[in-house]
Design a protein around this motif. Structure first.
Motif: not given
Length: 65
Positions: A8-12, A27-32, A49-50
């Protein structure tokens, strides 16, 4: 069978607009991740991506302030 993990990667990003106003873009994304995947490569791709999501959010907001 492979076990799925997640990264999980998140950024504000918060920008002070003055006069006690601010703009916040999240923004955020979860990658399997599968056992055969390299987590460093998946993390890098998720981070890219974020960053693109943040840039798009800031570009979209430009018309609003």
């Amino acid at each position: 069978m492979s076990q799925v993990k997640e990264i999980s990667v998140g950024f504000t990003y918060t920008k002070n607009l003055g006069n006690y106003e601010s703009l916040k873009v999240d923004a955020g994304v979860v990658v399997a991740i599968w056992a055969e995947d390299d987590p460093r490569i998946a993390y890098y791709a998720a981070w890219e991506t974020v960053k693109k999501q943040i840039k798009r959010g800031l570009e979209t907001a430009k018309g609003g302030f």
